[in-house]
Design a protein around this motif. Structure first.
Motif, short mmCIF file in Angstrom:
data_model
loop_
_atom_site.label_atom_id
_atom_site.label_comp_id
_atom_site.label_asym_id
_atom_site.label_seq_id
_atom_site.Cartn_x
_atom_site.Cartn_y
_atom_site.Cartn_z
N LEU A 1 56.59 36.20 73.43
CA LEU A 1 57.18 37.53 73.36
C LEU A 1 58.00 37.78 74.61
O LEU A 1 57.52 37.57 75.73
CB LEU A 1 56.07 38.57 73.23
CG LEU A 1 56.48 40.04 73.28
CD1 LEU A 1 57.38 40.38 72.10
CD2 LEU A 1 55.24 40.93 73.31
N VAL A 2 59.22 38.24 74.44
CA VAL A 2 60.10 38.49 75.57
C VAL A 2 60.92 39.74 75.27
O VAL A 2 61.21 40.05 74.12
CB VAL A 2 61.02 37.28 75.84
CG1 VAL A 2 61.93 37.01 74.65
CG2 VAL A 2 61.80 37.44 77.12
N GLN A 3 61.28 40.46 76.31
CA GLN A 3 62.12 41.64 76.13
C GLN A 3 63.58 41.24 75.94
O GLN A 3 64.02 40.17 76.41
CB GLN A 3 62.00 42.56 77.34
CG GLN A 3 60.66 43.28 77.43
CD GLN A 3 60.66 44.33 78.52
OE1 GLN A 3 61.37 44.23 79.52
NE2 GLN A 3 59.85 45.36 78.33
N ALA A 4 64.31 42.09 75.27
CA ALA A 4 65.74 41.85 75.09
C ALA A 4 66.40 41.65 76.45
O ALA A 4 66.09 42.37 77.42
CB ALA A 4 66.38 43.01 74.35
N GLY A 5 67.29 40.68 76.50
CA GLY A 5 67.95 40.35 77.76
C GLY A 5 67.24 39.25 78.53
O GLY A 5 67.79 38.71 79.50
N GLY A 6 66.03 38.91 78.12
CA GLY A 6 65.25 37.91 78.80
C GLY A 6 65.58 36.49 78.37
O GLY A 6 66.51 36.26 77.58
N SER A 7 64.79 35.56 78.89
CA SER A 7 65.02 34.15 78.63
C SER A 7 63.71 33.45 78.25
O SER A 7 62.63 33.89 78.64
CB SER A 7 65.60 33.46 79.87
OG SER A 7 66.84 34.02 80.23
N ARG B 1 74.89 31.55 74.85
CA ARG B 1 73.58 32.09 75.25
C ARG B 1 72.49 31.02 75.25
O ARG B 1 71.55 31.10 76.05
CB ARG B 1 73.17 33.23 74.31
CG ARG B 1 74.14 34.39 74.27
CD ARG B 1 73.57 35.57 73.47
NE ARG B 1 73.32 35.23 72.07
CZ ARG B 1 72.12 35.30 71.51
NH1 ARG B 1 71.08 35.69 72.20
NH2 ARG B 1 71.97 34.99 70.22
N PHE B 2 72.60 30.07 74.36
CA PHE B 2 71.59 29.01 74.23
C PHE B 2 72.17 27.68 74.70
O PHE B 2 73.36 27.42 74.53
CB PHE B 2 71.14 28.85 72.78
CG PHE B 2 70.33 29.99 72.22
CD1 PHE B 2 70.18 31.19 72.91
CD2 PHE B 2 69.71 29.86 70.98
CE1 PHE B 2 69.44 32.23 72.38
CE2 PHE B 2 68.97 30.89 70.44
CZ PHE B 2 68.83 32.08 71.14
N THR B 3 71.31 26.84 75.27
CA THR B 3 71.72 25.51 75.69
C THR B 3 70.68 24.50 75.23
O THR B 3 69.49 24.64 75.54
CB THR B 3 71.86 25.43 77.21
OG1 THR B 3 72.82 26.38 77.66
CG2 THR B 3 72.32 24.04 77.64
N ILE B 4 71.14 23.49 74.52
CA ILE B 4 70.26 22.40 74.09
C ILE B 4 70.44 21.23 75.04
O ILE B 4 71.55 20.94 75.50
CB ILE B 4 70.55 21.98 72.63
CG1 ILE B 4 69.50 20.99 72.12
CG2 ILE B 4 71.97 21.43 72.47
CD1 ILE B 4 69.61 20.71 70.61
N SER B 5 69.33 20.58 75.37
CA SER B 5 69.37 19.42 76.24
C SER B 5 68.22 18.50 75.87
O SER B 5 67.35 18.86 75.08
CB SER B 5 69.28 19.84 77.71
OG SER B 5 68.05 20.49 77.97
N VAL C 1 63.12 17.32 73.77
CA VAL C 1 64.35 18.09 73.66
C VAL C 1 64.03 19.55 73.98
O VAL C 1 62.91 20.02 73.71
CB VAL C 1 64.98 17.95 72.26
CG1 VAL C 1 64.07 18.51 71.17
CG2 VAL C 1 66.34 18.59 72.20
N TYR C 2 64.99 20.22 74.57
CA TYR C 2 64.78 21.59 75.04
C TYR C 2 65.80 22.53 74.41
O TYR C 2 66.90 22.12 74.03
CB TYR C 2 64.91 21.67 76.56
CG TYR C 2 64.02 20.71 77.30
CD1 TYR C 2 64.51 19.48 77.74
CD2 TYR C 2 62.69 21.04 77.58
CE1 TYR C 2 63.69 18.60 78.42
CE2 TYR C 2 61.87 20.16 78.26
CZ TYR C 2 62.38 18.94 78.68
OH TYR C 2 61.57 18.06 79.37
N LEU C 3 65.41 23.79 74.36
CA LEU C 3 66.35 24.84 73.98
C LEU C 3 66.17 25.97 74.99
O LEU C 3 65.16 26.67 74.95
CB LEU C 3 66.13 25.34 72.56
CG LEU C 3 67.16 26.35 72.07
CD1 LEU C 3 68.52 25.68 71.89
CD2 LEU C 3 66.72 27.01 70.76
N GLN C 4 67.12 26.08 75.89
CA GLN C 4 67.11 27.18 76.85
C GLN C 4 67.81 28.37 76.22
O GLN C 4 68.98 28.28 75.84
CB GLN C 4 67.83 26.78 78.14
CG GLN C 4 67.93 27.88 79.17
CD GLN C 4 66.57 28.25 79.75
OE1 GLN C 4 65.79 27.39 80.14
NE2 GLN C 4 66.29 29.55 79.80
#
Length: 119
Positions: free
Chosen positions: A11-17, A67-71, A79-82
Motif C-alpha cells: 500500500l502506498v500513497q499517491a505520488g509515492g514509489s 513513471r515506471f522503469t523495468i530492469s 527482474v525489477y519494476l521501479q
C-alpha cells in the motif's frame, strides 16, 4: 518448469514509489525476455513493460512511460519494476512473465503481487 515469484507489492500513497521484484528459477534466465503485466479489479490484464534478455531493449505501455522503469540482473535471476509517481489508477495485481528469446509469447507467469495506491 519455470517458477516466477513476485514480491514488493503493498500500500502506498499517491505520488509515492514502489519497487517490484520477480525472482526466476528453472530456466536459463539470461535466455528469456521478461515482462510485467497488471490486472485491476473488473478489468482485463494489461501489458505494463517488457525487457529483452540482456536488458538492452525495453518497452512500456503509454500510461506508465516516464513513471515506471523495468530492469534486470541476470546474475541474480531477477527482474525489477521501479514504479514512481504512482496514481490510484495503478492499483492492480502485478504479474511478471517470461518469454523465450525471439518470441513475443509469454509462457510462464508468476502468482502476482498486489499494489494499492491510495488517494
Amino acid at each position: 518448469q519455470v517458477q516466477l515469484v513476485e514480491s514488493g507489492g503493498g500500500l502506498v500513497q499517491a505520488g509515492g514509489s514502489l519497487r517490484l521484484s520477480c525472482a526466476a528459477s528453472g530456466r536459463t534466465f539470461s535466455r528469456v525476455g521478461m515482462g510485467w503485466f497488471r490486472q485491476a479489479p473488473g478489468k482485463d490484464r494489461e501489458f505494463v513493460a517488457d525487457i529483452s534478455w540482456n536488458g538492452g531493449i525495453t518497452y512500456y505501455a503509454d500510461n506508465v512511460k516516464g513513471r515506471f522503469t523495468i530492469s534486470r540482473n541476470n546474475a541474480k535471476n531477477t527482474v525489477y519494476l521501479q514504479m514512481s509517481s504512482l496514481i490510484p489508477e495503478d492499483t492492480a495485481v502485478y504479474y511478471c512473465a517470461s518469454r523465450p528469446i525471439g518470441t513475443s509469447k509469454y509462457d510462464y507467469w508468476g502468482q502476482g503481487t498486489q499494489v494499492t495506491v491510495s488517494s
